[in-house]
Design a protein around this motif. Structure first.
Motif, PDB file in Angstrom:
ATOM      1  N   ARG A 188     -11.860  14.418  12.807  1.00 18.15           N
ATOM      2  CA  ARG A 188     -13.183  15.113  12.745  1.00 18.15           C
ATOM      3  C   ARG A 188     -14.225  13.916  12.056  1.00 18.15           C
ATOM      4  O   ARG A 188     -15.347  13.908  12.775  1.00 18.15           O
ATOM      5  CB  ARG A 188     -13.326  16.382  11.839  1.00 18.15           C
ATOM      6  CG  ARG A 188     -12.554  17.630  12.654  1.00 18.15           C
ATOM      7  CD  ARG A 188     -12.491  18.553  11.477  1.00 18.15           C
ATOM      8  NE  ARG A 188     -11.095  18.225  10.767  1.00 18.15           N
ATOM      9  CZ  ARG A 188     -10.844  19.132   9.602  1.00 18.15           C
ATOM     10  NH1 ARG A 188     -11.488  20.142   9.351  1.00 18.15           N
ATOM     11  NH2 ARG A 188      -9.955  18.744   8.933  1.00 18.15           N
ATOM     12  N   ASP A 238     -20.647  19.075  13.591  1.00 16.43           N
ATOM     13  CA  ASP A 238     -21.405  20.264  14.075  1.00 16.43           C
ATOM     14  C   ASP A 238     -20.254  20.925  15.047  1.00 16.43           C
ATOM     15  O   ASP A 238     -19.886  20.580  16.000  1.00 16.43           O
ATOM     16  CB  ASP A 238     -22.426  20.101  15.015  1.00 16.43           C
ATOM     17  CG  ASP A 238     -23.241  21.157  15.688  1.00 16.43           C
ATOM     18  OD1 ASP A 238     -22.746  22.406  15.300  1.00 16.43           O
ATOM     19  OD2 ASP A 238     -23.846  21.031  16.323  1.00 16.43           O
ATOM     20  N   GLU A 239     -19.480  21.811  14.321  1.00 18.09           N
ATOM     21  CA  GLU A 239     -18.100  22.543  15.091  1.00 18.09           C
ATOM     22  C   GLU A 239     -18.860  23.215  16.474  1.00 18.09           C
ATOM     23  O   GLU A 239     -17.869  23.439  17.143  1.00 18.09           O
ATOM     24  CB  GLU A 239     -17.477  23.277  14.132  1.00 18.09           C
ATOM     25  CG  GLU A 239     -16.746  22.579  13.052  1.00 18.09           C
ATOM     26  CD  GLU A 239     -15.982  23.360  12.126  1.00 18.09           C
ATOM     27  OE1 GLU A 239     -15.719  24.560  12.533  1.00 18.09           O
ATOM     28  OE2 GLU A 239     -15.568  22.874  10.928  1.00 18.09           O
ATOM     29  N   ALA A 240     -19.779  23.765  16.534  1.00 19.20           N
ATOM     30  CA  ALA A 240     -20.258  24.564  17.566  1.00 19.20           C
ATOM     31  C   ALA A 240     -20.337  23.639  18.981  1.00 19.20           C
ATOM     32  O   ALA A 240     -20.274  24.116  19.881  1.00 19.20           O
ATOM     33  CB  ALA A 240     -21.723  25.202  17.344  1.00 19.20           C
ATOM     34  N   THR A 241     -20.187  22.465  18.498  1.00 19.08           N
ATOM     35  CA  THR A 241     -20.325  21.241  19.741  1.00 19.08           C
ATOM     36  C   THR A 241     -19.286  20.824  20.224  1.00 19.08           C
ATOM     37  O   THR A 241     -19.232  19.830  21.351  1.00 19.08           O
ATOM     38  CB  THR A 241     -21.550  20.181  19.641  1.00 19.08           C
ATOM     39  OG1 THR A 241     -21.093  19.469  18.425  1.00 19.08           O
ATOM     40  CG2 THR A 241     -22.954  20.728  19.323  1.00 19.08           C
ATOM     41  N   TYR A 242     -18.016  21.143  19.687  1.00 19.98           N
ATOM     42  CA  TYR A 242     -16.749  20.702  19.847  1.00 19.98           C
ATOM     43  C   TYR A 242     -16.449  20.580  21.522  1.00 19.98           C
ATOM     44  O   TYR A 242     -16.206  19.373  21.998  1.00 19.98           O
ATOM     45  CB  TYR A 242     -15.733  21.280  19.189  1.00 19.98           C
ATOM     46  CG  TYR A 242     -15.414  20.831  17.666  1.00 19.98           C
ATOM     47  CD1 TYR A 242     -16.026  19.545  17.392  1.00 19.98           C
ATOM     48  CD2 TYR A 242     -14.523  21.768  16.754  1.00 19.98           C
ATOM     49  CE1 TYR A 242     -15.790  19.642  15.727  1.00 19.98           C
ATOM     50  CE2 TYR A 242     -14.198  21.342  15.604  1.00 19.98           C
ATOM     51  CZ  TYR A 242     -14.755  20.323  15.012  1.00 19.98           C
ATOM     52  OH  TYR A 242     -14.612  19.898  13.826  1.00 19.98           O
ATOM     53  N   TYR A 243     -16.556  21.745  22.110  1.00 19.23           N
ATOM     54  CA  TYR A 243     -16.153  21.924  23.351  1.00 19.23           C
ATOM     55  C   TYR A 243     -17.364  22.380  24.343  1.00 19.23           C
ATOM     56  O   TYR A 243     -17.196  22.981  25.573  1.00 19.23           O
ATOM     57  CB  TYR A 243     -15.182  22.932  23.609  1.00 19.23           C
ATOM     58  CG  TYR A 243     -14.062  22.809  22.392  1.00 19.23           C
ATOM     59  CD1 TYR A 243     -13.352  21.612  22.247  1.00 19.23           C
ATOM     60  CD2 TYR A 243     -13.918  23.746  21.626  1.00 19.23           C
ATOM     61  CE1 TYR A 243     -12.391  21.347  21.401  1.00 19.23           C
ATOM     62  CE2 TYR A 243     -12.666  23.629  20.536  1.00 19.23           C
ATOM     63  CZ  TYR A 243     -11.903  22.458  20.384  1.00 19.23           C
ATOM     64  OH  TYR A 243     -11.204  22.279  19.357  1.00 19.23           O
ATOM     65  N   GLU A 244     -18.534  22.438  24.118  1.00 15.44           N
ATOM     66  CA  GLU A 244     -19.559  22.937  24.681  1.00 15.44           C
ATOM     67  C   GLU A 244     -20.077  22.031  25.773  1.00 15.44           C
ATOM     68  O   GLU A 244     -20.867  22.690  26.755  1.00 15.44           O
ATOM     69  CB  GLU A 244     -21.031  23.090  23.720  1.00 15.44           C
ATOM     70  CG  GLU A 244     -21.791  21.917  23.287  1.00 15.44           C
ATOM     71  CD  GLU A 244     -22.858  22.246  22.860  1.00 15.44           C
ATOM     72  OE1 GLU A 244     -23.055  23.557  22.397  1.00 15.44           O
ATOM     73  OE2 GLU A 244     -23.971  21.456  22.721  1.00 15.44           O
ATOM     74  N   ARG A 299     -24.972  16.432  23.678  1.00 13.37           N
ATOM     75  CA  ARG A 299     -25.426  16.898  22.374  1.00 13.37           C
ATOM     76  C   ARG A 299     -24.051  17.007  21.420  1.00 13.37           C
ATOM     77  O   ARG A 299     -23.048  17.661  21.971  1.00 13.37           O
ATOM     78  CB  ARG A 299     -26.109  18.494  22.538  1.00 13.37           C
ATOM     79  CG  ARG A 299     -26.694  18.797  21.036  1.00 13.37           C
ATOM     80  CD  ARG A 299     -27.583  19.968  21.095  1.00 13.37           C
ATOM     81  NE  ARG A 299     -26.709  21.129  21.459  1.00 13.37           N
ATOM     82  CZ  ARG A 299     -26.168  21.916  20.325  1.00 13.37           C
ATOM     83  NH1 ARG A 299     -26.483  21.675  18.962  1.00 13.37           N
ATOM     84  NH2 ARG A 299     -25.425  23.139  20.640  1.00 13.37           N
ATOM     85  N   GLY A 300     -23.930  16.427  20.377  1.00 15.82           N
ATOM     86  CA  GLY A 300     -22.645  16.654  19.586  1.00 15.82           C
ATOM     87  C   GLY A 300     -21.625  15.752  20.258  1.00 15.82           C
ATOM     88  O   GLY A 300     -20.380  15.785  19.639  1.00 15.82           O
TER      89      GLY A 300
END
Length: 357
Positions: free
Chosen positions: A313, A335-341, A345-346
């Motif tokens: 990470r 930013d965990e919300a962008t791991y797989y989006e 971004r991220g």
């Protein structure tokens, strides 16, 4: 004692430091599971690592676990990876592809094929599909005659990796995926030569590694392991004996390294360090646990005998992680919300540390 910033000889490579970028799924592949220009930028940004190990790359269509993960089983895949390896090498880096066969951790909606595994036992939890998470399906148990072709799939993908410019490959033998499933005592209920006693449960892993060594050479072949990790419901009995037996076979094959995750008590990990005569990469904290690895954890394991230390990470949010570790400046949070989006971004938007007067 060696420091994180000492050089290290790994096979035919001289690593400028002992910091390894651990493999992490980012789900950014293009249609057809091809590598992309953004992936070239992402890995090139992190080329100061002594070694980069890519996200898991499927060695076959049926081996794909998650949507939008890249492959290495067609000529188109090979061509798509060329700009990635070239970008990393141009920035002075070294790059291994992690070869990941998902086995039962997959779904027909992702691959168009029912998943396979050692036995008809479903993984615990929900798997990723193109339409969201769904319960893990019951896989089709592989026939004995089929098992060798799945072991060989790692070797075929390894040849493709070398053609694409990678410096080597790491077989994903951890985290509940196919090799880990064969090592298991509850995902693997087989009564043939691949199941039951320790000597049989390690057989698939050994055959996959041996095939890869034959294909591209031992100095280009590593493996990642997560003793007693429990991922996707995988359980293992006789853990010290299981992994000691596997390490003995890997030593015979003279692979470049073993990459251990801190998924079991330190006492057992130290036993495995003593049992393994070769290069050890240590991932010093439990993957995806509450604690993120830093310099203190790295130095602890260097003192205990690890040769290289992998960070996961921390490398996502810190493309300049080596310099941050060297100078002691803060490690930025991820930013965990962008791991797989998907998208940049991220992925490409984390900056290097900005010094102020």
């Amino acid at each position: 004692m060696a420091t994180l910033f000492d050089s290290y000889r790994l096979g035919g490579l001289t690593l400028p430091n002992r910091v390894v970028m651990a493999p992490m799924t980012r789900a950014r592949a293009a249609e057809g599971d091809l590598a992309t220009p953004s992936m070239a930028t992402y890995y090139a940004q992190r080329a100061t690592a002594g070694l980069i190990v890519t996200e898991g790359v499927q060695p076959s269509l049926i081996g794909q676990s998650n949507p939008r993960t890249p492959g290495l089983y067609t000529d188109e895949h090979v061509a798509s990876w060329h700009p990635v390896t070239a970008a990393v090498h141009a920035n002075g880096g070294r790059l291994f592809a992690q070869l990941m066969h998902g086995g039962r951790v997959s779904h027909v909606d992702t691959t168009g094929l029912p998943p396979v595994g050692p036995s008809a036992v479903a993984a615990t939890g929900e798997v990723f599909t193109p339409t969201g998470r769904l319960p893990a399906p019951i896989p089709r148990a592989l026939e004995t005659a089929e098992v060798p072709e799945h072991a060989q799939s790692y070797a075929v993908a390894a040849r493709h990796a070398v053609q694409a410019g990678f410096d080597g490959v790491e077989l994903h033998g951890a985290n509940g995926y196919l090799i880990s499933q064969f090592l298991s005592s509850n995902a693997n209920l087989r009564t043939d030569r691949y199941g039951g006693p320790v000597a049989n449960r390690i057989r698939f892993a050994v055959e996959a590694v041996a095939a890869t060594v034959d294909a591209i050479g031992a100095e280009r072949t590593g493996i990642r392991l997560s003793p007693s990790g429990g991922f996707w419901g995988v359980q293992e009995t006789e853990v010290p004996e299981l992994y000691a037996a596997l390490l003995k076979e890997l030593a015979r094959l003279e692979v470049a390294y073993v990459h251990l995750e801190a998924t079991v008590d330190e006492e057992i990990l130290l036993e495995l360090r003593h049992a393994w005569p070769g290069t050890l990469i240590m991932n010093p904290v439990f993957p995806m646990g509450p604690k993120q690895a830093g310099r203190a954890e790295a130095e602890h394991w260097l003192e205990l005998g690890a040769d290289l230390i992998s960070f996961g990470r921390a490398f996502i949010a810190n493309p300049d992680l080596v310099e941050r570790l060297r100078t002691g400046v803060p490690i930025a949070p991820v930013d965990e919300a962008t791991y797989y989006e998907g998208g940049d971004r991220g992925y490409l938007t984390y900056p290097a540390y900005q010094y102020s007067a």
